[in-house]
Design a protein around this motif. Structure first.
Motif, PDB file in Angstrom:
ATOM      1  N   LYS A 128       0.661  -1.361  -0.032  1.00  0.00           N
ATOM      2  CA  LYS A 128      -0.103   0.174   0.051  1.00  0.00           C
ATOM      3  C   LYS A 128       0.731   1.240  -0.090  1.00  0.00           C
ATOM      4  O   LYS A 128       0.462   2.160  -0.829  1.00  0.00           O
ATOM      5  N   ILE A 129       2.076   1.166   0.550  1.00  0.00           N
ATOM      6  CA  ILE A 129       2.745   2.309   0.611  1.00  0.00           C
ATOM      7  C   ILE A 129       3.345   2.574  -0.445  1.00  0.00           C
ATOM      8  O   ILE A 129       3.667   3.569  -1.138  1.00  0.00           O
ATOM      9  N   CYS A 133       3.946   5.653  -5.050  1.00  0.00           N
ATOM     10  CA  CYS A 133       5.149   6.255  -5.024  1.00  0.00           C
ATOM     11  C   CYS A 133       5.894   5.850  -6.285  1.00  0.00           C
ATOM     12  O   CYS A 133       5.373   4.986  -6.838  1.00  0.00           O
ATOM     13  N   GLN A 134       7.047   6.429  -6.662  1.00  0.00           N
ATOM     14  CA  GLN A 134       7.863   6.055  -7.790  1.00  0.00           C
ATOM     15  C   GLN A 134       9.260   6.209  -7.775  1.00  0.00           C
ATOM     16  O   GLN A 134       9.669   6.993  -6.821  1.00  0.00           O
ATOM     17  N   LYS A 215      -0.274  14.946  -1.834  1.00  0.00           N
ATOM     18  CA  LYS A 215      -1.470  14.803  -1.872  1.00  0.00           C
ATOM     19  C   LYS A 215      -1.948  13.323  -1.739  1.00  0.00           C
ATOM     20  O   LYS A 215      -2.642  12.769  -1.131  1.00  0.00           O
ATOM     21  N   LYS A 216      -1.220  12.684  -2.516  1.00  0.00           N
ATOM     22  CA  LYS A 216      -1.342  10.893  -2.697  1.00  0.00           C
ATOM     23  C   LYS A 216      -1.091  10.417  -1.224  1.00  0.00           C
ATOM     24  O   LYS A 216      -1.801   9.598  -0.532  1.00  0.00           O
ATOM     25  N   LEU A 217       0.128  10.917  -0.773  1.00  0.00           N
ATOM     26  CA  LEU A 217       0.613  10.273   0.632  1.00  0.00           C
ATOM     27  C   LEU A 217      -0.202  10.841   1.665  1.00  0.00           C
ATOM     28  O   LEU A 217      -0.654   9.851   2.732  1.00  0.00           O
ATOM     29  N   ILE A 227      -0.321   3.566   8.962  1.00  0.00           N
ATOM     30  CA  ILE A 227       0.984   4.202   8.041  1.00  0.00           C
ATOM     31  C   ILE A 227       1.252   5.469   8.518  1.00  0.00           C
ATOM     32  O   ILE A 227       2.461   5.837   8.355  1.00  0.00           O
ATOM     33  N   SER A 228       0.249   6.356   8.864  1.00  0.00           N
ATOM     34  CA  SER A 228       0.542   7.726   9.241  1.00  0.00           C
ATOM     35  C   SER A 228       1.281   7.739  10.427  1.00  0.00           C
ATOM     36  O   SER A 228       2.340   8.398  10.357  1.00  0.00           O
TER      37      SER A 228
END
Length: 290
Positions: A128-129, A133-134, A215-217, A227-228
């Motif tokens: 999920k994390i 991301c890229q 924004k995605k995070l 996760i936060s």
């Protein structure tokens, strides 16, 4: 209440006791099943722990089924153990499919093994994390951020290489693999705020980093509070490491080194030192953490 008591009395009090015990031991299949049960219940947590538990328990129930069919010749004992074997087998296949379906690039595997796995993060959570991301490459002497120009719109974690941090041309510290590139900038802004880098980050070697868009995070944080909290701990630890690295470079008069944790550090600084870019960077970081 009286009916329950009578049931227990019938089971314990009126049930005939064993008057003659079998002299011969059960067959080797029965003892093998017991050993598999003991070893199986010693399994750990996580996906691989579940695979360990379900595989050994399944083999134990299978041996018990064979023992019930061959030695005891009891259909009920065989049926229950075989049903439990089927349940363990289905669970094993289900967990194995979940583990097999979680695949990543090489950089993500290295990141997971080095940083997230020691913290007890499972592969599905790590998936999920990394979905938002890229992986980005940064060539030598190219800038990740420029002082006063680059907006703070992402969070990046260095995977390989080395980044040099400067302010007004003065060297501050290095960023090494498994460290965030912009943790102080990230922590200084609220989700609705915008900002600009106050330092310049330049690649000293060819680098690769993992980047998350703000924004995605933040959307991921809203969906998964765990996760936060995880990122809050990682970013806080990273900021502390950067401040300690800066602390080793602060000297005031006659080579004395001052600790940035002292509350009167800036009040005790001389005007020349207080106006230096290095000290101004300390001042901003202290405001961020306060």
């Amino acid at each position: 209440m009286g009916e329950n008591a009578s049931i227990w009395w019938n089971l314990l009090g009126e049930h005939p006791l064993c008057t003659a015990w079998k002299q011969e031991a059960e067959g080797s299949i029965y003892h093998l099943a017991s050993i598999l049960f003991i070893v199986g219940f010693m399994g750990g947590s996580g996906f691989f722990g579940l695979l360990y538990v379900f595989s050994l328990l399944g083999l134990g129930f299978l041996c018990s089924s064979v023992w019930a069919w061959v030695d005891v010749c009891a259909a009920d004992i065989f049926s229950w153990n075989f049903i439990l074997f089927i349940i363990c087998f289905v669970q094993f296949v289900h967990v194995a499919y979940q583990v097999r379906s979680v695949t990543f690039d090489k950089e993500f595997y290295e990141l997971y093994n080095s940083l997230f796995q020691p913290l007890g993060i499972t592969l599905p959570v790590f998936r999920k994390i990394v979905l938002c991301c890229q992986v980005v490459s940064l060539e030598k002497e190219h800038c990740y951020a420029m002082q006063g120009k680059t907006p703070i719109d992402k969070l990046a974690l260095l995977v390989s290489g080395r980044i040099r941090v400067t302010v007004d041309g003065e060297f501050l510290h290095y960023i090494f693999p498994l460290q965030f590139l912009d943790s102080p900038e990230w922590d200084s802004l609220r989700p609705t705020e915008e900002g600009i880098f106050q330092v310049t980050l330049t690649a000293e070697t060819d680098c690769r980093y993992v980047a998350w868009r703000r924004k995605k995070l933040y959307l991921l944080f809203a969906q998964h509070r765990f996760i936060s909290r995880l990122f809050s701990v990682l970013i806080g630890s990273d900021i502390a490491d950067k401040l300690y690295a800066l602390n080793d470079r602060v000297h005031m008069g006659k080579g004395h080194r001052y600790d940035i944790r002292l509350p009167n550090f800036y009040q005790a600084a001389t005007p020349e030192i207080a106006r230096s870019p290095l000290t101004e960077h300390f001042r901003k970081n202290q405001k961020i953490l306060s």
